[in-house]
Design an enzyme around this catalytic site. Structure first.
Site, PDB file in Angstrom:
ATOM      1  N   ARG A   1      -9.849   0.863   8.571  1.00  0.00           N
ATOM      2  CA  ARG A   1      -9.438  -0.496   8.942  1.00  0.00           C
ATOM      3  C   ARG A   1     -10.543  -1.251   9.672  1.00  0.00           C
ATOM      4  O   ARG A   1     -10.371  -2.432   9.983  1.00  0.00           O
ATOM      5  CB  ARG A   1      -8.235  -0.449   9.896  1.00  0.00           C
TER       6      ARG A   1
ATOM      7  N   LYS B   1       0.825  -1.219   0.000  1.00  0.00           N
ATOM      8  CA  LYS B   1       0.000   0.000   0.000  1.00  0.00           C
ATOM      9  C   LYS B   1       0.858   1.268   0.000  1.00  0.00           C
ATOM     10  O   LYS B   1       0.603   2.190  -0.764  1.00  0.00           O
ATOM     11  CB  LYS B   1      -0.938   0.021   1.216  1.00  0.00           C
TER      12      LYS B   1
ATOM     13  N   ARG C   1      -0.959  -8.878  13.323  1.00  0.00           N
ATOM     14  CA  ARG C   1      -1.473  -7.894  12.362  1.00  0.00           C
ATOM     15  C   ARG C   1      -2.370  -8.575  11.329  1.00  0.00           C
ATOM     16  O   ARG C   1      -3.386  -8.005  10.902  1.00  0.00           O
ATOM     17  CB  ARG C   1      -0.301  -7.160  11.686  1.00  0.00           C
TER      18      ARG C   1
ATOM     19  N   ARG D   1      11.398  -5.542   4.814  1.00  0.00           N
ATOM     20  CA  ARG D   1      11.150  -4.114   4.594  1.00  0.00           C
ATOM     21  C   ARG D   1      12.090  -3.215   5.405  1.00  0.00           C
ATOM     22  O   ARG D   1      12.284  -3.415   6.593  1.00  0.00           O
ATOM     23  CB  ARG D   1       9.698  -3.787   4.953  1.00  0.00           C
TER      24      ARG D   1
ATOM     25  N   ARG E   1      10.860  -1.145  10.792  1.00  0.00           N
ATOM     26  CA  ARG E   1       9.756  -0.890  11.717  1.00  0.00           C
ATOM     27  C   ARG E   1       9.761  -1.915  12.838  1.00  0.00           C
ATOM     28  O   ARG E   1       9.982  -3.099  12.605  1.00  0.00           O
ATOM     29  CB  ARG E   1       8.417  -0.997  10.959  1.00  0.00           C
TER      30      ARG E   1
END
Ligand code: AMP
Length: 241
Positions: free
Chosen positions: A111, A23, A195, A151, A184
């Site tokens: 969300r 995203k 998550r 990431r 992160r």
């Protein structure tokens, strides 16, 4: 995608999909193609949490108002959603900024169904009443885990890399400004599971909400960044016809 698309009036665009689906990367590409801002509730929350040295207007304001509580911080760290009231207020304040007039990309919001209902009501009662269109990205779960654990991002220019799939030229620093890349805190395998659970239980119904309204498209996120961007632009242009 180039400047030729700048004449298109995108309006409010929602980018939905599981954590790690792309995203943020796609929102940045769309922002460049259409000249509209990316609004990421996750990015704003992290800016406030990290007491960013160059915070955005909205993060600075919420930081001064002391809006982010200890409970929200621990929920973020554990991969759980923060309160609907907090993110709804954040989005309401951000949408008042003048750069949103031609449209914007909401990345990571709504969300929950509570957030989706709030957004529908907010848009219906404000300004031009331009309805949202929602695009959901889909990628298989094994690929999601690779994307999450690999990431890294640049704290200065916010460019996103992946040590497995899209490594920077020089190992641990940003290609563009040579800043040391960051990972992160919630991009671990353990927090990823939580998550994904939050996504399945609370966010999946949001997709069905927009599908039922007929303003929804699903895009295969398992292709090159450029190909996925092209599919999203085409899907939104089609939904706006
Ligand atoms: P993201 O960067 O979108 O993955 O968001 C990171 C974390 O911020 C999430 O795991 C949540 O704790 C929180 N968060 C971001 N957006 C929302 C939202 N719309 N509703 C609730 N929590 C959110």
């Amino acid at each position: 995608p180039g400047g030729s698309r700048i004449a298109f009036l995108p309006g409010p665009v929602l980018l939905l999909g599981a954590p790690g689906v792309g995203k943020g990367t796609q929102a940045k590409a769309i922002m460049a193609a259409w000249g509209i801002p990316q609004i990421s509730t996750g990015d704003i929350l992290r800016e406030i949490r990290n007491r960013d040295l160059q915070p955005s207007v909205i993060a600075d304001r919420l930081l001064n108002e002391g809006k982010l509580h200890e409970d929200d911080l621990s929920r973020m760290a554990a991969g759980k959603l923060v309160s609907d009231a907090l993110v709804n207020d954040m989005v309401a304040a951000r949408l008042e900024e003048p750069d949103t007039v031609r449209g914007y990309i909401l990345d990571g919001f709504p969300r929950t169904l509570v957030q989706a209902d709030w957004l529908d009501g907010y848009l219906a009662s404000s300004r031009d009443g331009f309805p949202v269109v929602a695009v959901s990205l889909r990628v298989n779960e094994r690929q999601l885990l690779l994307r999450i654990t690999g990431r890294r991002s640049c704290p200065i220019c916010k460019r996103i890399y992946n040590v497995h799939l899209k490594p920077p030229v020089a190992d641990t620093v940003c290609d563009f400004d040579q800043t040391v890349l960051e990972q992160r805190a919630d991009d671990t395998e353990a927090v990823f599971a939580e998550r994904m659970r939050a996504y399945a239980e609370q966010t999946a119904p949001v997709l069905e909400h927009y599908r039922a309204l007929g303003r929804f498209a699903e895009v295969d996120g398992d292709a090159t960044v450029e190909a996925v961007t092209e599919s999203i632009l085409a899907a939104v242009e089609h939904l706006r016809e």
